[in-house]
Scaffold this active site. Structure first.
Site, PDB file in Angstrom:
ATOM      1  N   ARG A 144       0.823  -1.224   0.000  1.00 45.77           N
ATOM      2  CA  ARG A 144       0.000   0.000   0.000  1.00 45.77           C
ATOM      3  C   ARG A 144       0.848   1.261   0.000  1.00 45.77           C
ATOM      4  O   ARG A 144       0.389   2.324  -0.421  1.00 45.77           O
ATOM      5  CB  ARG A 144      -0.998  -0.031   1.168  1.00 45.77           C
ATOM      6  CG  ARG A 144      -2.088  -1.073   0.973  1.00 45.77           C
ATOM      7  CD  ARG A 144      -3.037  -1.142   2.144  1.00 45.77           C
ATOM      8  NE  ARG A 144      -2.409  -1.535   3.390  1.00 45.77           N
ATOM      9  CZ  ARG A 144      -2.125  -2.798   3.728  1.00 45.77           C
ATOM     10  NH1 ARG A 144      -2.411  -3.788   2.896  1.00 45.77           N
ATOM     11  NH2 ARG A 144      -1.532  -3.084   4.868  1.00 45.77           N
ATOM     12  N   GLU A 147       3.112  -6.187  13.332  1.00 45.55           N
ATOM     13  CA  GLU A 147       2.064  -6.338  14.354  1.00 45.55           C
ATOM     14  C   GLU A 147       1.559  -7.786  14.340  1.00 45.55           C
ATOM     15  O   GLU A 147       1.211  -8.348  15.358  1.00 45.55           O
ATOM     16  CB  GLU A 147       0.913  -5.370  14.056  1.00 45.55           C
ATOM     17  CG  GLU A 147      -0.159  -5.328  15.126  1.00 45.55           C
ATOM     18  CD  GLU A 147      -1.359  -4.492  14.735  1.00 45.55           C
ATOM     19  OE1 GLU A 147      -1.381  -3.929  13.619  1.00 45.55           O
ATOM     20  OE2 GLU A 147      -2.285  -4.409  15.561  1.00 45.55           O
TER      21      GLU A 147
HETATM   22  P1  AMP Z   1       4.551  -2.125  11.610  1.00 40.68           P
HETATM   23  O1  AMP Z   1       5.849  -2.675  11.103  1.00 40.68           O
HETATM   24  O2  AMP Z   1       4.027  -2.918  12.772  1.00 40.68           O
HETATM   25  O3  AMP Z   1       4.596  -0.650  11.855  1.00 40.68           O
HETATM   26  O4  AMP Z   1       3.476  -2.411  10.479  1.00 40.68           O
HETATM   27  C1  AMP Z   1       3.343  -1.558   9.431  1.00 40.68           C
HETATM   28  C2  AMP Z   1       3.062  -2.302   8.155  1.00 40.68           C
HETATM   29  O5  AMP Z   1       2.102  -3.329   8.329  1.00 40.68           O
HETATM   30  C3  AMP Z   1       2.502  -1.376   7.128  1.00 40.68           C
HETATM   31  O6  AMP Z   1       3.039  -1.742   5.875  1.00 40.68           O
HETATM   32  C4  AMP Z   1       1.020  -1.584   7.185  1.00 40.68           C
HETATM   33  O7  AMP Z   1       0.484  -1.569   5.905  1.00 40.68           O
HETATM   34  C5  AMP Z   1       0.838  -2.933   7.838  1.00 40.68           C
HETATM   35  N1  AMP Z   1      -0.062  -2.906   8.997  1.00 40.68           N
HETATM   36  C6  AMP Z   1       0.273  -3.181  10.288  1.00 40.68           C
HETATM   37  N2  AMP Z   1      -0.785  -3.112  11.092  1.00 40.68           N
HETATM   38  C7  AMP Z   1      -1.820  -2.759  10.307  1.00 40.68           C
HETATM   39  C8  AMP Z   1      -3.197  -2.500  10.577  1.00 40.68           C
HETATM   40  N3  AMP Z   1      -3.721  -2.612  11.803  1.00 40.68           N
HETATM   41  N4  AMP Z   1      -3.981  -2.161   9.538  1.00 40.68           N
HETATM   42  C9  AMP Z   1      -3.468  -2.042   8.286  1.00 40.68           C
HETATM   43  N5  AMP Z   1      -2.182  -2.265   7.988  1.00 40.68           N
HETATM   44  C10 AMP Z   1      -1.366  -2.630   8.975  1.00 40.68           C
END
Ligand code: AMP
Length: 176
Positions: free
Chosen positions: A64, A101
């Site tokens: 995205r 996450e």
């Molecule tokens: P993080 O590394 O945990 O900051 O996760 C960020 C990445 O995971 C991004 O590329 C987001 O598109 C995706 N992502 C993580 N959590 C979510 C969420 N709750 N909703 C949508 N995308 C998420």
């Protein structure tokens, strides 16, 4: 444009409970992308935060992040770099493992994507735990770039991702 003005964008971000797995509330930006006013506003508001002469390349994180990075690169007359999941890029890569996450994964960047000293804006849709952005910042620096900023549409502040980005200029339009 201030933080307050961007709040209406939340009307175009849809919560999907238990996706892609139980306990995660997925923030779906497809309604925002489909709305001509919300999408244009999102790109303009992020672009507005930066001086276009200070960005050499915009780096979009699969998948995205690509959607946000491409119009920003066009706006800045900057180059566009894809950071991709493991095994997708055809040329020689630098790689980083990172925590999500919901699990962990690898990110890769073409070794020659960045010229020494180029100023790079890193872009994604969501900052959650910050692992993805942190790994991308490390890759950028390993390839010789300077991180000019990290921008997302939204930040999930309850996951504390900004803590991983100390020393970087982080910007998001809305916070949950
Ligand atoms: P993080 O590394 O945990 O900051 O996760 C960020 C990445 O995971 C991004 O590329 C987001 O598109 C995706 N992502 C993580 N959590 C979510 C969420 N709750 N909703 C949508 N995308 C998420």
């Amino acid at each position: 444009m201030n933080q307050q003005n961007h709040e209406w964008l939340k009307d175009h971000i849809r919560d999907i409970p238990d996706f892609p797995k139980e306990g995660v509330v997925f923030k779906d930006i497809t309604p925002l992308l489909a709305d001509k006013k919300a999408f244009a506003y999102t790109i303009d508001a992020i672009a507005h935060h930066y001086d276009r002469d200070e960005i050499d390349k915009v780096l979009g994180i699969e998948a995205r992040g690509f959607i946000v990075a491409a119009p920003l690169a066009y706006r800045f007359t900057a180059g566009l770099i894809p950071v991709r999941k493991k095994g997708k890029l055809p040329w020689e890569v630098e790689a980083e493992m990172y925590e999500l996450e919901y699990g962990h994964d690898h990110l890769e960047l073409h070794k020659d994507a960045i010229e020494p000293g180029e100023r790079i804006l890193i872009v994604d849709d969501v900052l959650a735990t910050g692992g993805t952005a942190q790994a991308t910042a490390r890759l950028t620096e390993r390839c010789g770039g300077k991180v000019a900023g990290i921008a997302t549409i939204m930040e999930l502040s309850f996951l504390g991702g900004k803590g991983k980005l100390e020393g970087y200029d982080f910007f998001s339009l809305v916070t949950y």
